[in-house]
Design a protein around this motif. Structure first.
Motif, mmCIF file in Angstrom:
data_model
loop_
_atom_site.group_PDB
_atom_site.id
_atom_site.type_symbol
_atom_site.label_atom_id
_atom_site.label_comp_id
_atom_site.label_asym_id
_atom_site.label_seq_id
_atom_site.Cartn_x
_atom_site.Cartn_y
_atom_site.Cartn_z
ATOM 1 N N ILE A 252 0.825 -1.219 0.000
ATOM 2 C CA ILE A 252 0.000 0.000 0.000
ATOM 3 C C ILE A 252 0.856 1.266 0.000
ATOM 4 O O ILE A 252 0.335 2.380 0.135
ATOM 5 C CB ILE A 252 -0.961 0.012 1.212
ATOM 6 C CG1 ILE A 252 -0.181 0.010 2.533
ATOM 7 C CG2 ILE A 252 -1.927 -1.150 1.152
ATOM 8 C CD1 ILE A 252 -1.079 0.145 3.767
ATOM 9 N N GLY A 253 2.176 1.103 -0.135
ATOM 10 C CA GLY A 253 3.067 2.248 -0.291
ATOM 11 C C GLY A 253 3.440 2.976 0.976
ATOM 12 O O GLY A 253 3.857 4.129 0.922
ATOM 13 N N VAL A 254 3.363 2.305 2.124
ATOM 14 C CA VAL A 254 3.696 2.962 3.393
ATOM 15 C C VAL A 254 5.200 3.047 3.602
ATOM 16 O O VAL A 254 5.696 3.969 4.258
ATOM 17 C CB VAL A 254 3.038 2.205 4.576
ATOM 18 C CG1 VAL A 254 3.409 2.842 5.914
ATOM 19 C CG2 VAL A 254 1.536 2.188 4.410
ATOM 20 N N THR A 255 5.961 2.116 3.029
ATOM 21 C CA THR A 255 7.403 2.035 3.308
ATOM 22 C C THR A 255 8.238 3.001 2.474
ATOM 23 O O THR A 255 9.434 3.148 2.734
ATOM 24 C CB THR A 255 7.901 0.598 3.043
ATOM 25 O OG1 THR A 255 7.681 0.261 1.664
ATOM 26 C CG2 THR A 255 7.182 -0.403 3.919
ATOM 27 N N ALA A 256 7.656 3.641 1.471
ATOM 28 C CA ALA A 256 8.431 4.494 0.563
ATOM 29 C C ALA A 256 9.068 5.657 1.312
ATOM 30 O O ALA A 256 8.397 6.373 2.070
ATOM 31 C CB ALA A 256 7.527 5.010 -0.551
ATOM 32 N N GLY A 257 10.383 5.827 1.109
ATOM 33 C CA GLY A 257 11.100 6.953 1.693
ATOM 34 C C GLY A 257 11.414 6.835 3.165
ATOM 35 O O GLY A 257 11.914 7.780 3.767
ATOM 36 N N LYS A 258 11.147 5.684 3.771
ATOM 37 C CA LYS A 258 11.387 5.486 5.202
ATOM 38 C C LYS A 258 12.701 4.725 5.415
ATOM 39 O O LYS A 258 13.129 3.932 4.579
ATOM 40 C CB LYS A 258 10.242 4.701 5.848
ATOM 41 C CG LYS A 258 8.862 5.308 5.671
ATOM 42 C CD LYS A 258 8.718 6.603 6.420
ATOM 43 C CE LYS A 258 7.271 7.064 6.524
ATOM 44 N NZ LYS A 258 6.541 7.130 5.262
ATOM 45 N N ASP A 259 13.324 4.971 6.564
ATOM 46 C CA ASP A 259 14.555 4.267 6.931
ATOM 47 C C ASP A 259 14.253 2.774 7.107
ATOM 48 O O ASP A 259 13.376 2.415 7.908
ATOM 49 C CB ASP A 259 15.107 4.849 8.233
ATOM 50 C CG ASP A 259 16.340 4.114 8.715
ATOM 51 O OD1 ASP A 259 17.085 3.602 7.865
ATOM 52 O OD2 ASP A 259 16.547 4.050 9.941
ATOM 53 N N PRO A 260 14.949 1.892 6.356
ATOM 54 C CA PRO A 260 14.641 0.459 6.440
ATOM 55 C C PRO A 260 14.850 -0.135 7.826
ATOM 56 O O PRO A 260 14.080 -0.982 8.264
ATOM 57 C CB PRO A 260 15.587 -0.175 5.417
ATOM 58 C CG PRO A 260 16.632 0.841 5.145
ATOM 59 C CD PRO A 260 15.988 2.161 5.359
ATOM 60 N N ALA A 261 15.879 0.319 8.540
ATOM 61 C CA ALA A 261 16.132 -0.201 9.886
ATOM 62 C C ALA A 261 15.008 0.202 10.837
ATOM 63 O O ALA A 261 14.573 -0.593 11.681
ATOM 64 C CB ALA A 261 17.475 0.308 10.413
#
Length: 313
Positions: A252-261
């Protein structure tokens, strides 16, 4: 006097032409190549360069082999040179006499000097020592260490190290190798174990990517989950649930542009809460190398967007 005997080398070549290759067999006991059609000896006294011993496992093969170790990029001379042992014992295991120890110490010193003769070798020796130290601190696998050494050598060949800190470039090479081989390590973790700043390492990293044409993929938050879960002694069910949370969030596109850790830490926190294996945000943030605020913000976003209700304490 005329010698009518033909040259044996020419004869063997002529015989090979007469006999088809698929009809030639090798007799290991006699050391001869024989033609099955005519029974002629095509070549004799062939030297057998195979080992005289047999091995049935990789460990047995390595133990019985009498050759040196494989070449490695993690040593400045690729492991070609020999080193004098520091044990100060003879072949029977007895301690050397003081006078003999002094002689060996001098030989050891001269041998170390002879291994490093140019400025490039000196640079590589310092860099490989730093690579060993950082790899131990970060608990990196062997393949990442080898890849980082290869990247640094390419940087030296292209003159990218000149005017820059060896520590910064080797740290950037380690980060590039981790990204290439999908081993989860962040710039903050690497800079924590060096005297170089995060900014310097990031600058060197971008330079390596550009000049050496290194292709790296974006970090996947899922790659961070096993490391965080193992450090907190969480079970496989928690890891599976955390991965499912991140898969749904990505769809749903929530992870885009966020720090993976930070995303991985938040997913592990939610999964641990749902599985009854509670861990505090402080514990998870410490293991993941992020702040508590990051964990709190990311988990609230995930819980809201995915409609997850955490059990109350």
């Amino acid at each position: 006097m005329v010698n009518n005997m033909s040259d044996p080398i020419k004869t063997s070549q002529k015989d090979k032409q007469k006999c088809p290759e698929d009809q030639i067999i090798y007799d290991p006991e006699m050391g001869e190549y024989i033609c099955l059609l005519t029974g002629e000896v095509i070549e004799e006294k062939v030297i057998d360069d195979r080992p005289e011993w047999r091995a049935f496992t990789p460990e047995e093969r390595e133990r019985r082999s009498r050759i040196g170790g494989p070449l490695t990029s993690t040593v400045h001379d690729r492991g070609l040179a020999t080193a004098i042992d520091y044990s100060n014992k003879d072949a029977t295991g007895k301690r050397l006499e003081p006078r003999r120890r002094l002689e060996i110490q001098k030989l050891r010193r001269w041998q170390a000097r002879s291994r490093i003769q140019s400025s490039i070798e000196r640079n590589l020796a310092q860099a490989m020592n730093e690579l060993d130290r950082l790899s131990d601190q970060l608990n990196l696998p062997r393949n990442v260490k080898e890849e980082a050494a290869r990247i640094y050598r390419r940087a030296v060949e292209k003159g990218l190290v000149r005017g820059r800190s060896i520590e910064s470039v080797i740290a950037a090479a380690i980060y590039a190798a981790c990204r290439e081989l999908k081993v989860p390590r962040t710039l903050d973790e690497i800079s924590k174990h060096t005297k170089s700043s995060r900014k310097d390492i990031a600058r060197c990293y971008r330079l390596l990517l550009k000049e050496l044409d290194i292709k790296v993929q974006t970090s996947d938050p899922i790659d961070f989950i096993p490391r965080i879960a193992h450090a907190l002694n969480l079970g496989g069910g928690v890891m599976k649930k955390a991965a499912e949370i991140l898969h749904k969030a990505r769809s749903i596109g929530v992870t885009a542009g966020k720090d993976p850790a930070g995303l991985a830490a938040a997913a592990v926190y939610i999964a641990a809460q749902l599985s009854g294996e509670r861990r505090t945000q402080k514990e998870i943030a410490h293991v993941a190398g992020v702040t508590e605020v990051t964990v709190r913000n990311r988990y609230k976003e995930l819980a809201k967007e995915l409609g997850i209700e955490l059990p109350t304490t």
